[in-house]
Design an enzyme around this catalytic site. Structure first.
Site, PDB file in Angstrom:
ATOM      1  N   LYS A  34      -4.711   4.579  -2.222  1.00 25.06           N
ATOM      2  CA  LYS A  34      -5.750   3.783  -1.545  1.00 25.06           C
ATOM      3  C   LYS A  34      -6.082   4.395  -0.181  1.00 25.06           C
ATOM      4  CE  LYS A  34      -2.032   0.825   0.083  1.00 25.06           C
ATOM      5  NZ  LYS A  34      -1.239  -0.376  -0.180  1.00 25.06           N
ATOM      6  N   ARG A 132       0.262 -13.662   1.369  1.00 27.25           N
ATOM      7  CA  ARG A 132      -0.946 -12.859   1.461  1.00 27.25           C
ATOM      8  C   ARG A 132      -1.687 -13.091   0.146  1.00 27.25           C
ATOM      9  NH1 ARG A 132      -0.452  -6.476   2.886  1.00 27.25           N
ATOM     10  NH2 ARG A 132       0.185  -6.484   0.705  1.00 27.25           N
ATOM     11  N   TYR A 254      -9.143  11.524  33.160  1.00 23.59           N
ATOM     12  CA  TYR A 254      -9.823  10.281  33.541  1.00 23.59           C
ATOM     13  C   TYR A 254      -8.870   9.326  34.236  1.00 23.59           C
ATOM     14  CZ  TYR A 254     -14.024  11.156  30.715  1.00 23.59           C
ATOM     15  OH  TYR A 254     -15.183  11.650  30.195  1.00 23.59           O
ATOM     16  N   MET A 302     -12.169  11.743  24.563  1.00 19.38           N
ATOM     17  CA  MET A 302     -12.756  11.714  23.220  1.00 19.38           C
ATOM     18  C   MET A 302     -12.529  13.034  22.486  1.00 19.38           C
ATOM     19  SD  MET A 302     -16.670  10.903  22.019  1.00 19.38           S
ATOM     20  CE  MET A 302     -16.825   9.384  22.926  1.00 19.38           C
TER      21      MET A 302
HETATM   22  C1  LIG Z   1       0.078   0.030  -0.344  1.00 14.83           C
HETATM   23  C2  LIG Z   1       0.941  -0.653  -1.339  1.00 14.83           C
HETATM   24  C3  LIG Z   1       2.142  -0.068  -1.764  1.00 14.83           C
HETATM   25  C4  LIG Z   1       2.722   1.166  -1.134  1.00 14.83           C
HETATM   26  O1  LIG Z   1       3.409   0.819   0.038  1.00 14.83           O
HETATM   27  P1  LIG Z   1       4.179   1.931   0.900  1.00 14.83           P
HETATM   28  O2  LIG Z   1       4.862   1.153   1.955  1.00 14.83           O
HETATM   29  O3  LIG Z   1       3.123   2.830   1.451  1.00 14.83           O
HETATM   30  O4  LIG Z   1       5.084   2.625  -0.035  1.00 14.83           O
HETATM   31  C5  LIG Z   1       2.828  -0.686  -2.783  1.00 14.83           C
HETATM   32  N1  LIG Z   1       2.368  -1.821  -3.351  1.00 14.83           N
HETATM   33  C6  LIG Z   1       1.240  -2.429  -2.944  1.00 14.83           C
HETATM   34  C7  LIG Z   1       0.796  -3.678  -3.598  1.00 14.83           C
HETATM   35  C8  LIG Z   1       0.491  -1.870  -1.918  1.00 14.83           C
HETATM   36  O5  LIG Z   1      -0.614  -2.478  -1.505  1.00 14.83           O
END
Ligand SMILES: *Cc1c(COP(=O)(O)O)cnc(C)c1O
Length: 356
Positions: A34, A132, A254, A302
């Site tokens: 993702k 969640r 800065y 930046m």
């Molecule tokens: C992102 C995610 C993972 C992976 O988690 P990590 O801590 O990056 O290993 C696993 N399960 C779900 C549902 C996630 O959203």
């Protein structure tokens, strides 16, 4: 040309995937890709992760990208579809859906035949205390029983809120998961992210879901990737574009927040928050030049930062590692009051992407 580079080491990705295989020998691996493979670039990463059993993404669009790149592995939409009209697309593309609320359940039932005909499993999410996503116990037991009687194959899924630390909720979540799993038996099961893969071998079950460990960053605050036998995948680098010798009581950057206590050599480096290098900090931050750490001095601009190179052999064009094997992203994150995940994901698209 301005040098700001994100280099992806595909061998390191493969190495880390093999680490997951060693740790979870009997489980299928859903590699989490993702958010553009945690900011690493989905295209480079999919090829290196080709030996995964499946890929996990946050939404339909991310799944479609995987198909457009020609990868046919199963894909799990870890938050499911966001509206009913996404369901036929998910089914056509062979995306397995999570369902975590009643409406998704109803959409799934409506598209039942097509879903089952594609040979897709449905992932049913348990809310075991993270609050969640997910159905609570005992409601989830009814959901799974109904789905099974309708002919679906179910994966009971859960996510730990504190897998990276010791916390009393861990045991509660674990017990609840085991109890629901038993009540739904037989059912496939999945509850391990990277931290949980390391911590609870007894919970690996049918599918593990590694994310951050694949990219060679640590899920734990108190263990480095070296402790975990992982290899950093990303090297974020830039180069020296100017050199200044400054005297005692001269300032840098800065706000003139940095004041030299003695004469120093300062190098200006072609990276800044416009590239995704963090500006806010809570501790002294460092970069690496040829494995040697140099302090970042003054504010991050930046497009530029200033570093202390006093006594070092540095010239225009000297490469500077912002994070990578010699300056771990987790340590940069620690200095900046965040986690490696965030720094990796929030790189801008300004740096040049390279891989090998
Ligand atoms: C992102 C995610 C993972 C992976 O988690 P990590 O801590 O990056 O290993 C696993 N399960 C779900 C549902 C996630 O959203």
């Amino acid at each position: 040309m301005r040098q700001a580079t994100v280099y992806i080491d595909r061998n390191a990705l493969q190495y880390n995937l093999n680490r997951v295989k060693q740790l979870a020998t009997n489980s299928k691996i859903v590699s989490m890709v993702k958010a553009n493979a945690y900011g690493h670039g989905i295209k480079d990463c999919l090829a290196a992760l080709n030996a995964s059993d499946a890929f996990g993404v946050a939404c339909l669009q991310e799944g479609l990208e995987i198909r457009e790149l020609g990868f046919q592995q199963p894909v799990t939409l870890i938050e499911g579809v966001f509206s009913e009209d996404e369901m036929p697309i998910a089914i056509k593309q062979k995306f397995e859906c999570v369902i975590h609320h009643q409406q998704q359940f109803e959409w799934l039932i409506k598209h039942k035949q097509a879903y089952i005909n594609q040979g897709l499993k449905v992932w049913v999410k348990l809310n075991s205390g993270m609050n969640r996503l997910g159905f609570k116990d005992p409601e989830i037991i009814e959901v799974i029983k109904t789905l099974k009687s309708e002919g679906f194959t179910c994966v009971l899924a859960m996510h730990f809120a504190n897998a990276d630390v010791d916390h009393p909720l861990n045991e509660q979540q674990k017990q609840q998961f085991l109890q629901v799993k038993q009540a739904c038996d037989p059912v496939l099961a999945s509850c391990c992210n990277s931290a949980a893969i390391y911590k609870w071998p007894e919970l690996h079950f049918d599918y593990v879901r590694p994310g951050i460990m694949l990219y060679g960053a640590s899920p734990f605050a108190d263990q480095t990737v070296h402790d975990l036998d992982l290899k950093p995948v990303m090297t974020f680098s830039a180069e020296v574009i100017a050199l200044n010798h400054i005297q005692t009581n001269e300032h840098v950057g800065y706000g003139s927040t940095f004041c030299a206590k003695q004469a120093m050599d300062i190098a200006i480096v072609s990276i800044g928050y416009g590239d995704g290098y963090p500006r806010a900090y809570i501790k002294q931050n460092y970069v690496a030049i040829d494995k040697q750490l140099c302090a970042v001095v003054g504010r991050v601009s930046m497009d530029m930062i200033a570093i202390d190179v006093t006594g070092m052999q540095v010239k225009l064009g000297t490469p500077v590692e912002l994070w990578g094997p010699h300056r771990l992203v987790d340590d940069v994150a620690d200095a900046n009051g965040t986690i490696g995940y965030e720094l990796l994901c929030r790189l801008s698209n300004r740096p040049t992407r390279k891989s090998a």
